[in-house]
Design a protein around this motif. Sequence first.
Motif, PDB file in Angstrom:
ATOM      1  N   PRO A  74       0.797  -1.233   0.000  1.00  0.00           N
ATOM      2  CA  PRO A  74       0.000   0.000   0.000  1.00  0.00           C
ATOM      3  C   PRO A  74       0.831   1.285   0.000  1.00  0.00           C
ATOM      4  O   PRO A  74       0.473   2.253  -0.676  1.00  0.00           O
ATOM      5  N   LEU A  75       1.935   1.306   0.743  1.00  0.00           N
ATOM      6  CA  LEU A  75       2.744   2.519   0.810  1.00  0.00           C
ATOM      7  C   LEU A  75       3.458   2.777  -0.520  1.00  0.00           C
ATOM      8  O   LEU A  75       3.554   3.926  -0.979  1.00  0.00           O
ATOM      9  N   GLN A  76       3.959   1.713  -1.160  1.00  0.00           N
ATOM     10  CA  GLN A  76       4.599   1.870  -2.472  1.00  0.00           C
ATOM     11  C   GLN A  76       3.592   2.349  -3.515  1.00  0.00           C
ATOM     12  O   GLN A  76       3.913   3.192  -4.353  1.00  0.00           O
ATOM     13  N   LEU A  77       2.384   1.815  -3.452  1.00  0.00           N
ATOM     14  CA  LEU A  77       1.333   2.241  -4.372  1.00  0.00           C
ATOM     15  C   LEU A  77       1.018   3.721  -4.154  1.00  0.00           C
ATOM     16  O   LEU A  77       0.921   4.499  -5.112  1.00  0.00           O
ATOM     17  N   GLY A  78       0.865   4.105  -2.895  1.00  0.00           N
ATOM     18  CA  GLY A  78       0.597   5.507  -2.589  1.00  0.00           C
ATOM     19  C   GLY A  78       1.701   6.419  -3.073  1.00  0.00           C
ATOM     20  O   GLY A  78       1.451   7.536  -3.530  1.00  0.00           O
ATOM     21  N   VAL A 500      -0.642  10.012  -0.949  1.00  0.00           N
ATOM     22  CA  VAL A 500       0.357   9.012  -0.574  1.00  0.00           C
ATOM     23  C   VAL A 500      -0.173   8.078   0.501  1.00  0.00           C
ATOM     24  O   VAL A 500       0.046   6.860   0.457  1.00  0.00           O
ATOM     25  N   PHE A 501      -0.914   8.623   1.461  1.00  0.00           N
ATOM     26  CA  PHE A 501      -1.311   7.814   2.616  1.00  0.00           C
ATOM     27  C   PHE A 501      -2.702   7.204   2.496  1.00  0.00           C
ATOM     28  O   PHE A 501      -3.106   6.441   3.368  1.00  0.00           O
ATOM     29  N   PHE A 502      -3.450   7.524   1.422  1.00  0.00           N
ATOM     30  CA  PHE A 502      -4.801   6.968   1.297  1.00  0.00           C
ATOM     31  C   PHE A 502      -4.815   5.445   1.267  1.00  0.00           C
ATOM     32  O   PHE A 502      -5.613   4.819   1.985  1.00  0.00           O
ATOM     33  N   PRO A 503      -3.959   4.763   0.458  1.00  0.00           N
ATOM     34  CA  PRO A 503      -3.968   3.290   0.507  1.00  0.00           C
ATOM     35  C   PRO A 503      -3.645   2.748   1.908  1.00  0.00           C
ATOM     36  O   PRO A 503      -4.222   1.750   2.335  1.00  0.00           O
ATOM     37  N   LYS A 504      -2.722   3.416   2.592  1.00  0.00           N
ATOM     38  CA  LYS A 504      -2.363   2.990   3.942  1.00  0.00           C
ATOM     39  C   LYS A 504      -3.520   3.225   4.907  1.00  0.00           C
ATOM     40  O   LYS A 504      -3.785   2.399   5.793  1.00  0.00           O
ATOM     41  N   GLN A 505      -4.237   4.347   4.738  1.00  0.00           N
ATOM     42  CA  GLN A 505      -5.410   4.614   5.570  1.00  0.00           C
ATOM     43  C   GLN A 505      -6.487   3.559   5.343  1.00  0.00           C
ATOM     44  O   GLN A 505      -7.127   3.095   6.300  1.00  0.00           O
ATOM     45  N   LEU A 506      -6.700   3.186   4.070  1.00  0.00           N
ATOM     46  CA  LEU A 506      -7.684   2.147   3.769  1.00  0.00           C
ATOM     47  C   LEU A 506      -7.323   0.845   4.463  1.00  0.00           C
ATOM     48  O   LEU A 506      -8.186   0.158   5.016  1.00  0.00           O
TER      49      LEU A 506
END
Length: 551
Positions: A74-78, A500-506
Motif C-alpha cells: 500500500p505505501l509503495q502504491l501511494g 500518498v497515505f490513502f492506501p495505507k489509511q484504507l
Amino acid sequence: MKNDEQINIKQASQVVILKLGEEAYLNILKMSSYKKNAFTYATIVAVGGFIFGLDAALISGTVNFITEEFSLNPLQLGFVVGAPSIGVLLALFFAGSACNYLGRKKTLQIIAALYLVSAVSSALAPSYWALVAARFLGGLAFSSISVASMYIGEIAPPKWRGKLVSMTQINIVLGLSAAYFINYLIIQFTNSDAAWVDDLGLRENTWRWMLGSEILPALIWLTLLYFIPRSPSWLMFNGKSEEAKNTLRKIIPEDEVILNIQEMQKSMDIGEQDHSIVSQLKQIFSKPMRVTFIIATTIAIAQQSTGINAILFYAPTVFEQIGGGSDAAFMQSIWIGLTSVVFTILGLLLVDKLGRRPLIIWGMVWIILSLGLCFYGFNSARYTINNNAIVELNEINNPERLNAIVGVEYDSDISFKKALEETLGEVDARNHESVLIQKAAKINAILILIGILSFIAAFHFSVGPVMWVLFSEIFPISIRGIAIPFFTLLTSIVSSMVQVFFPKQLATFGISNTLLFYAITVAVGLVILYKYLIETKGLTIEEIQLKLQNK
C-alpha cells in the motif's frame, strides 16, 4: 400600407446606421473583439487544467495493473500515485521566481514541456522507480494550476474574472472525465477479441496505453501557448509599461487602458518597493496581510482536506469497496467525471452572481453532509463469504483456503481484509480483493454512490474552482508572483499527504473512518472561513485589498 411601412422602417434603419459612421461601427466591432481576445487567451491557458486533470486521473485506472506488475504494498502504491504531488512541492519553490523573472507565459511553456516529457517517460517506464521518477517529473508541471490562475486573473476584466479563472477548473474536470472514459474504453478493448488489440500490445501493456494517452494533448497545449501575449501585470512589474498598454488594448477598451495602468501601479505601490523573494514573503506574513493570510491558509488546507484527490486518483479502488467489481468500478468512475463537469459549469455560471463567500460556505456544508452519508453507508456494511461464493471463485487458486472464514460476518472492510490476508496471504488477498469484496459485501451501494457523487458535486460547485478565483483576487500585484505559488504549495502538501497515505489509511483505518476524518477537518475549516472570508464579487483587486485591510 403594410409594405410601405416596412420600406420606411428599412430606410430609417439604413439612415441610422449611416449616421453611426464608419468609426463608430469599427468601435463596436473592436469592443466585441476585447471580450473575444480575453476569452481566447484564458481558454488557451486553461487547457493546462485539462492536462492536469488527465494526468491526475489516468493513474486511477492503472492502480491494479501496476500493483500486480511491480508487486507493490500500500505505501509503495501511494508513493507512485502521489509522486506528482511530491514533485509539485519542489516546483512551487521555483514557480514564483520563474513567474517574476521569466514571465507567466514562458513559465507556462516550460510547464507544458514537462507534461509532455513526463507522459512519454511514464508510458515507457521499465521499472517501478522509473515510473515514480517519470510521474515526479510530471508533478513539476502541476504548478500549472496556480500559474494559469495568476495569468488569467491578470488579463481578465473584473466583471469576467470569476468566470475566466474558473475555466481552469472546468478544464480540470473535463480532463478528469476524459481520463475516466479513456481508461474505461481501454479496459473494454482489452476484453474484446479483436486482432488489433494484440497487435498493439494493449492487453499486455494496458496501463502504459492509459498513461500514454496524455502525450497528444500535452503537445497541443505546448503549441497553443506560443499564441498568448505576456501578462500586462508582469510587464508593469518589470517596468515595461508601453508593452503592458499594448497588451491591455487587446483585452479592454482604449479609454480604460490608462486607468488600468494607474490601478496596477497603485497595487504595486502597496507595501515595500523591494521585489525580492524574501521581501515578498515577509509581506505575506505582515500584519496588514493577516486576514488575507488566514483566508488563504484555511482554504488551501480545507480544499484538499476534503479528500477529493483520494476519490479522484483512486476512483475505481473506492468504487470497488462498494462491491460492484472491477468493471463496474471503471464505469462508475465515469459518473464522477460527468458530475464534476456539470457542477463545475454550474458553479462557473453562479460564481459572479451568488458571490464567492456563499458558494464556499454552503459548499463546505454540503461536502460535510455528503461525506457523512458515505461514512454511514460504509460503516453499516457487513461482509460474509458463503460456500456458493467460493464455488464461483475461478480467479483464485485453491479457493478452499477461504473455508476457514465461510459464514463469518465481519462488521467492517478492515476486519474482512485482515481475515483475507490471514487465509490467502498478503499477495493473493491484495490481488483478488476486488472480487472478494464483491462476493462478500452486504452494503447499501446506492446510498454510498449518491453520497460520493454528491460530494464530487459539492466540491466542484464550491471550493474546487472558487479557491483559485480567490487566489487570483486577494493578493496585491506586488506579491502575487510569490503569494499564489506559496499557498498553492501549502495546498499541494496537503494533497500529497492525502494521495500518498490513502492506501495505507484504507488498510489501517478502513474506508468509513477515513471519510469521517476528512469531514471533521473540513468542518474546522468551515468555522474559520465563516468568520474571516469576505465577499470579492465585482470588486477590483485594489478594492479587495482595502476591504481586507479594513476587516
